[in-house]
Design a protein around this motif. Structure first.
Motif, PDB file in Angstrom:
ATOM      1  N   LYS A  85      46.569 -83.104  82.917  1.00 22.71           N
ATOM      2  CA  LYS A  85      45.193 -83.474  82.546  1.00 22.71           C
ATOM      3  C   LYS A  85      44.598 -84.499  83.511  1.00 22.71           C
ATOM      4  O   LYS A  85      44.252 -85.624  83.129  1.00 22.71           O
ATOM      5  CB  LYS A  85      45.149 -84.010  81.113  1.00 22.71           C
ATOM      6  N   PRO A  86      44.462 -84.096  84.777  1.00 22.48           N
ATOM      7  CA  PRO A  86      43.954 -85.025  85.787  1.00 22.48           C
ATOM      8  C   PRO A  86      42.476 -85.329  85.594  1.00 22.48           C
ATOM      9  O   PRO A  86      41.766 -84.566  84.935  1.00 22.48           O
ATOM     10  CB  PRO A  86      44.172 -84.265  87.097  1.00 22.48           C
ATOM     11  N   ARG A  87      42.037 -86.434  86.172  1.00 27.13           N
ATOM     12  CA  ARG A  87      40.612 -86.786  86.061  1.00 27.13           C
ATOM     13  C   ARG A  87      39.766 -85.974  87.031  1.00 27.13           C
ATOM     14  O   ARG A  87      38.592 -85.760  86.803  1.00 27.13           O
ATOM     15  CB  ARG A  87      40.413 -88.269  86.372  1.00 27.13           C
ATOM     16  N   LEU A  88      40.374 -85.586  88.148  1.00 24.56           N
ATOM     17  CA  LEU A  88      39.644 -84.790  89.140  1.00 24.56           C
ATOM     18  C   LEU A  88      40.476 -83.575  89.525  1.00 24.56           C
ATOM     19  O   LEU A  88      41.631 -83.714  89.939  1.00 24.56           O
ATOM     20  CB  LEU A  88      39.354 -85.639  90.385  1.00 24.56           C
ATOM     21  N   VAL A  89      39.886 -82.388  89.362  1.00 26.39           N
ATOM     22  CA  VAL A  89      40.565 -81.146  89.759  1.00 26.39           C
ATOM     23  C   VAL A  89      39.848 -80.565  90.973  1.00 26.39           C
ATOM     24  O   VAL A  89      38.626 -80.393  90.961  1.00 26.39           O
ATOM     25  CB  VAL A  89      40.549 -80.106  88.615  1.00 26.39           C
ATOM     26  N   LEU A  90      40.618 -80.293  92.015  1.00 24.93           N
ATOM     27  CA  LEU A  90      40.076 -79.703  93.234  1.00 24.93           C
ATOM     28  C   LEU A  90      40.686 -78.318  93.365  1.00 24.93           C
ATOM     29  O   LEU A  90      41.891 -78.192  93.578  1.00 24.93           O
ATOM     30  CB  LEU A  90      40.455 -80.582  94.431  1.00 24.93           C
ATOM     31  N   ALA A  91      39.876 -77.291  93.175  1.00 24.41           N
ATOM     32  CA  ALA A  91      40.419 -75.934  93.106  1.00 24.41           C
ATOM     33  C   ALA A  91      39.813 -75.072  94.207  1.00 24.41           C
ATOM     34  O   ALA A  91      38.593 -74.893  94.273  1.00 24.41           O
ATOM     35  CB  ALA A  91      40.130 -75.333  91.734  1.00 24.41           C
ATOM     36  N   ASP A  92      40.676 -74.551  95.079  1.00 25.11           N
ATOM     37  CA  ASP A  92      40.223 -73.744  96.212  1.00 25.11           C
ATOM     38  C   ASP A  92      40.471 -72.271  95.897  1.00 25.11           C
ATOM     39  O   ASP A  92      41.610 -71.819  95.924  1.00 25.11           O
ATOM     40  CB  ASP A  92      41.003 -74.172  97.468  1.00 25.11           C
ATOM     41  N   GLU A  93      39.438 -71.547  95.565  1.00 22.34           N
ATOM     42  CA  GLU A  93      39.533 -70.109  95.248  1.00 22.34           C
ATOM     43  C   GLU A  93      40.590 -69.820  94.178  1.00 22.34           C
ATOM     44  O   GLU A  93      41.494 -69.003  94.412  1.00 22.34           O
ATOM     45  CB  GLU A  93      39.908 -69.320  96.506  1.00 22.34           C
ATOM     46  N   PRO A  94      40.529 -70.452  93.017  1.00 16.77           N
ATOM     47  CA  PRO A  94      41.597 -70.253  92.034  1.00 16.77           C
ATOM     48  C   PRO A  94      41.582 -68.885  91.377  1.00 16.77           C
ATOM     49  O   PRO A  94      42.524 -68.556  90.661  1.00 16.77           O
ATOM     50  CB  PRO A  94      41.326 -71.346  91.001  1.00 16.77           C
ATOM     51  N   THR A  95      40.554 -68.084  91.625  1.00 14.46           N
ATOM     52  CA  THR A  95      40.487 -66.771  90.971  1.00 14.46           C
ATOM     53  C   THR A  95      40.441 -65.608  91.957  1.00 14.46           C
ATOM     54  O   THR A  95      40.324 -64.457  91.545  1.00 14.46           O
ATOM     55  CB  THR A  95      39.246 -66.680  90.048  1.00 14.46           C
ATOM     56  N   GLY A  96      40.577 -65.900  93.240  1.00 10.67           N
ATOM     57  CA  GLY A  96      40.425 -64.861  94.269  1.00 10.67           C
ATOM     58  C   GLY A  96      41.354 -63.672  94.087  1.00 10.67           C
ATOM     59  O   GLY A  96      40.969 -62.541  94.362  1.00 10.67           O
ATOM     60  N   ALA A  97      42.574 -63.909  93.600  1.00 10.09           N
ATOM     61  CA  ALA A  97      43.561 -62.817  93.488  1.00 10.09           C
ATOM     62  C   ALA A  97      43.645 -62.229  92.075  1.00 10.09           C
ATOM     63  O   ALA A  97      44.546 -61.463  91.788  1.00 10.09           O
ATOM     64  CB  ALA A  97      44.936 -63.329  93.906  1.00 10.09           C
ATOM     65  N   LEU A  98      42.715 -62.626  91.203  1.00 12.28           N
ATOM     66  CA  LEU A  98      42.851 -62.221  89.793  1.00 12.28           C
ATOM     67  C   LEU A  98      41.922 -61.073  89.420  1.00 12.28           C
ATOM     68  O   LEU A  98      40.829 -60.939  89.968  1.00 12.28           O
ATOM     69  CB  LEU A  98      42.534 -63.421  88.891  1.00 12.28           C
ATOM     70  N   ASP A  99      42.349 -60.261  88.462  1.00  8.48           N
ATOM     71  CA  ASP A  99      41.439 -59.252  87.922  1.00  8.48           C
ATOM     72  C   ASP A  99      40.429 -59.970  87.023  1.00  8.48           C
ATOM     73  O   ASP A  99      40.567 -61.167  86.751  1.00  8.48           O
ATOM     74  CB  ASP A  99      42.204 -58.157  87.169  1.00  8.48           C
ATOM     75  N   SER A 100      39.410 -59.240  86.545  1.00 10.37           N
ATOM     76  CA  SER A 100      38.306 -59.958  85.909  1.00 10.37           C
ATOM     77  C   SER A 100      38.708 -60.642  84.601  1.00 10.37           C
ATOM     78  O   SER A 100      38.227 -61.731  84.303  1.00 10.37           O
ATOM     79  CB  SER A 100      37.106 -59.040  85.718  1.00 10.37           C
ATOM     80  N   LYS A 101      39.652 -60.063  83.869  1.00 14.35           N
ATOM     81  CA  LYS A 101      40.068 -60.711  82.629  1.00 14.35           C
ATOM     82  C   LYS A 101      40.825 -62.013  82.920  1.00 14.35           C
ATOM     83  O   LYS A 101      40.555 -63.061  82.339  1.00 14.35           O
ATOM     84  CB  LYS A 101      40.941 -59.774  81.784  1.00 14.35           C
ATOM     85  N   ALA A 102      41.763 -61.940  83.865  1.00 12.90           N
ATOM     86  CA  ALA A 102      42.542 -63.129  84.212  1.00 12.90           C
ATOM     87  C   ALA A 102      41.636 -64.205  84.826  1.00 12.90           C
ATOM     88  O   ALA A 102      41.793 -65.394  84.561  1.00 12.90           O
ATOM     89  CB  ALA A 102      43.667 -62.762  85.173  1.00 12.90           C
TER      90      ALA A 102
END
Ligand code: ATP
Ligand code: MG
Length: 249
Positions: A160-177
């Motif tokens: 539960k960090p105060r700042l989340v830095l996410a670089d393309e966290p959904t690029g490899a996922l299908d639409s549901k995931a």
């Protein structure tokens, strides 16, 4: 203010082969914001995220994260700061192949000395939410790209960090995931008040943000604010902006 960056530039390389990835970026991110970063490949998105993550350093400029001048922090202090305040999802996941999926996910908690039973409880909880229960005892090289990406998201969120830095966290996922991951990020933002900076090429993912910055050639080009719009309305505004900017963002 969570992030305060002033005149940040980044140049890679040396002697004659210089590549200016970031050109005088100034920006502020307030506590609790959910900000998107879009822009074509090579625009400088990952470069900026890596600098905010304290994993790379700027060539010039000032950066304060939660009021702390990260250029002035010593390595031990930085390590502590990363562990307690920041969550990252890297573009290429960065899972450790020598650890099981579960051990990868709980690494931030283990490093912080959280008790074993608490670690176990949180691992099960997040594995359920991100549909990773069946692969917890596998190793990263044994699972799919989408599973790796979800494991990386789980690891970024578990403390539960105060700042989340996410670089393309959904690029490899299908639409549901992808939707599951985006809704998890949204909950983290709204319920746990985490501040999120999300890099994405995808208008649907970006529509979960409150504000979107469009980068081009190492600079900030355009900005969109969701204001009172619904997510679906904002999605169409983003598509229009991408069409106006041309090319893929
Ligand atoms: N380690 C490096 N050494 C040299 N040049 C680099 C390095 N990392 C990035 N660059 C260059 O800096 C520029 C910005 O790259 P960056 O990875 O930040 O782009 P990006 O917006 O994240 O692109 P993508 O959408 O493809 O991930 C590019 O021209 C890239 O070639
Ligand atoms: Mg990138």
């Amino acid at each position: 203010m969570i992030v305060q960056a002033r005149n940040v530039s980044k140049t890679y390389g040396s002697n004659g082969h210089l590549n200016k990835a970031l050109d005088n970026i100034t920006m502020t991110i307030l506590e609790g914001e959910f900000v998107g970063l879009m822009g074509p490949s090579g625009a400088g998105k990952t470069s900026l995220l890596n600098i905010f993550s304290t994993i790379d350093t700027a060539s010039s400029g000032e950066i304060k994260i939660m009021g702390k001048d990260i250029n002035a922090m010593k390595e031990a202090e930085l390590a502590n700061f990363r562990r307690h305040e920041l969550g990252f999802v890297f573009q290429d996941y960065h899972l450790l192949d020598t650890l099981s999926v579960k051990d990868n996910i709980v690494l931030p908690l283990a490093l912080s000395g959280v008790p074993v039973h608490e670690i176990e409880k949180r691992a099960q909880e997040i594995a359920h939410k991100l549909d990773l229960v069946d692969v917890l005892s596998q190793f990263p090289y044994q699972i799919s790209g989408g599973q790796k990406q979800r494991a990386a998201v789980a690891r970024a969120m578990i403390a539960k960090p105060r700042l989340v830095l996410a670089d393309e966290p959904t690029g490899a996922l299908d639409s549901k995931a992808a939707t599951d991951v985006l809704e998890r990020l949204q909950t983290l933002n709204q319920t746990d008040r985490a501040t999120i900076l999300l890099v994405t090429h995808d208008a649907y993912a970006a529509s979960f943000c409150q504000r979107i910055i469009f980068m081009k050639d190492g600079r900030f080009d355009q900005e969109l604010d969701r204001r009172g719009r619904s997510r679906v309305e904002f999605f169409h505004v983003i598509l229009d902006m991408l069409a106006t900017l041309g090319g893929n963002a």
